[in-house]
Scaffold this active site. Structure first.
Site, PDB file in Angstrom:
ATOM      1  N   LYS A   1       0.534  -3.950   4.621  1.00  0.00           N
ATOM      2  CA  LYS A   1      -0.099  -4.795   3.598  1.00  0.00           C
ATOM      3  C   LYS A   1       0.803  -5.017   2.379  1.00  0.00           C
ATOM      4  CE  LYS A   1      -3.830  -2.161   3.294  1.00  0.00           C
ATOM      5  NZ  LYS A   1      -3.738  -1.330   4.508  1.00  0.00           N
ATOM      6  N   THR A   2       1.401  -3.938   1.883  1.00  0.00           N
ATOM      7  CA  THR A   2       2.180  -4.052   0.650  1.00  0.00           C
ATOM      8  C   THR A   2       3.394  -4.947   0.839  1.00  0.00           C
ATOM      9  OG1 THR A   2       1.439  -1.907  -0.162  1.00  0.00           O
ATOM     10  CG2 THR A   2       3.501  -2.754  -1.060  1.00  0.00           C
TER      11      THR A   2
ATOM     12  N   GLU B   1      -3.740  -7.318  -1.884  1.00  0.00           N
ATOM     13  CA  GLU B   1      -3.994  -6.470  -0.727  1.00  0.00           C
ATOM     14  C   GLU B   1      -5.502  -6.293  -0.563  1.00  0.00           C
ATOM     15  OE1 GLU B   1      -1.773  -2.886  -0.262  1.00  0.00           O
ATOM     16  OE2 GLU B   1      -0.120  -3.636  -1.502  1.00  0.00           O
TER      17      GLU B   1
END
Length: 463
Positions: A124-125, A168
């Site tokens: 995600k990051t 996110e």
């Protein structure tokens, strides 16, 4: 941007954050500070993030300060905060409104017509960072909330002047179900947070519910290589776009992948079976090719030119704690990575092993007892990818050890698999051991979502 939502938030003159040192909490706090709201906070431990918040004029207490609660109009807390937290008890005693982080962030997502949520168990990051930089390079001036310090943002948030919010969307405790997404990327669905979900079917069900949040004129981008993502498109009337490396039927497919000596990939992307363009990354690993392909698929649907995507990919050298190079001592390179799930560890090992070095030394700190218990065999298998393994005590985070498990159990598993492993509890002893044992041309990797990140600076101090 819907000013009415922002004005509702601004009615709270002072907002106090319990657990402000968390990466998401700190980004929200800084955003509110920039809106002119008085922000205070507390956290159980001093960190680079709390130091950063203080330097930006936010009043942060290490420990508890009930007077801060008495002066607050709203108290925001993380899901990791215990119900018997003294500040939370004080807020309820004084009838001060409290709100869980995800609910509060969900309220903020209502303010933007184009909220883009990047979700998935892993990646995600990095993907949020890539998408954000592509939108910035294209001149879209997005608002951003990302789960790491990003050099190009000089922080973990960005305030733009647009209707775009890129963030996110975490699945833990189904936090992302509070959001109001216009577009979603779903990178993968894997076994994690089993302390909450219990099994993979419940995790998949959470993602299916998340997809249902999309409006009919929204966009769903998901991984065609991941069997657990199969069928997501049936949950929405929004446009569905797929990406992949292995599945040639995906809308966006990366092929002809080549890695240089740093492990950085160049690859061709095909859109609906036709050559689309060539892209190159400045981060390593096959998993990041997949993350980048997801980014390309979404950006293309937003009309972002390939030149802006290529420029963003070129300048992005990784978010903090994502195989981050920390320095060297005695010609030994030191890297740090946030990976705390077996799938992530294997992806990090793949990235590292594409670099040129002699031998690898990994220092792994398991994150939560429940995860270690549920995935013990998988952790052992993943750590076999490294030449030398050092284990330290579990980082408990939100848990108490009711599972009767420790890092010694993981050491026993590795020994049974024929891997020699050192178990060292004290960080000072780990540093001493590495300085005695690692040789010129080796690499050291600190691995985990907890305090293991402190070992790198200790190694480099007085080198």
């Amino acid at each position: 941007m819907m000013s009415s939502v922002i004005e509702d938030v601004k009615k709270y003159k002072t907002i106090h954050f319990i657990g402000i040192g968390g990466i998401s909490m700190s980004g929200i706090a800084e955003t509110l500070k920039n809106m002119g709201i008085n922000v205070t906070g507390s956290d159980w431990a001093k960190s680079e993030i709390t130091d950063r918040l203080i330097s930006h004029g936010i009043d942060v207490t290490i420990g508890s300060d009930l007077s801060k609660i008495q002066n607050a109009n709203l108290v925001v807390y993380t899901a990791a905060i215990a119900k018997d937290d003294p500040e939370l008890i004080e807020a309820k005693k004084l009838n001060i409104k409290t709100c869980e982080r995800a609910v509060f962030l969900g309220k903020l997502t209502e303010a933007f017509k184009e909220t883009i949520g990047i979700s998935g168990t892993h990646g995600k990051t990095t993907t949020t960072s890539l998408v954000s930089l592509c939108f910035i390079k294209a001149g879209f001036d997005p608002n951003v909330q990302v789960g790491a310090i990003l050099k190009q943002l000089d922080g973990n948030y960005r305030i733009g002047n647009s209707d775009y919010l890129i963030l996110e969307a975490c699945e833990y405790v189904e936090s992302f179900l509070h959001f109001h997404p216009k577009a979603e990327i779903i990178l993968n669905i894997d076994n994690d947070h089993l302390d909450y979900f219990g099994n993979i079917d419940n995790i998949k069900n959470a993602f299916h519910k998340y997809v249902k949040l999309l409006p009919e004129d929204g966009l769903l981008v998901f991984n065609a290589d991941d069997e657990n993502c199969s069928g997501l498109e049936k949950e929405t009337k929004a446009k569905s776009v797929t990406f992949g490396i292995k599945n040639s039927n995906a809308n966006f497919v990366s092929k002809n992948i080549k890695f240089d000596k740093n492990g950085y990939a160049s690859f061709d992307v095909y859109k609906d079976g036709t050559f689309f363009d060539n892209f190159s990354l400045s981060i390593s690993g096959m998993h990041n090719v997949l993350n980048a392909t997801a980014c390309i698929a979404l950006c293309n649907n937003y009309g972002i030119p390939n030149s802006a995507i290529q420029e963003a990919f070129s300048c992005f050298t990784g978010a903090s704690r994502r195989l981050e190079y920390k320095g060297s001592f005695n010609d030994i390179s030191v890297f740090d990575d946030y990976a705390h799930h077996p799938t992530e560890i294997k992806a990090t090992a793949d990235s590292l092993n594409r670099k040129i070095f002699n031998e690898s030394w990994v220092v792994f700190q398991p994150h939560t007892y429940s995860r270690l218990q549920n995935l013990l065999d998988d952790f052992a298998d993943a750590l076999l990818e490294f030449d030398h393994v050092i284990l330290t005590d579990v980082y408990a985070a939100r848990e108490k050890n009711v599972f009767n498990i420790s890092s010694k159990d993981l050491a026993d598993k590795l020994n049974a698999l024929g891997k020699s492993v050192q178990y060292l509890s004290e960080f000072e002893n780990i540093v001493s051991f590495l300085k005695r044992s690692a040789k010129h041309g080796d690499v050291v990797l600190t691995l985990g979502a907890g305090t293991v990140t402190n070992i790198g600076p200790m190694l480099l101090k007085n080198k």
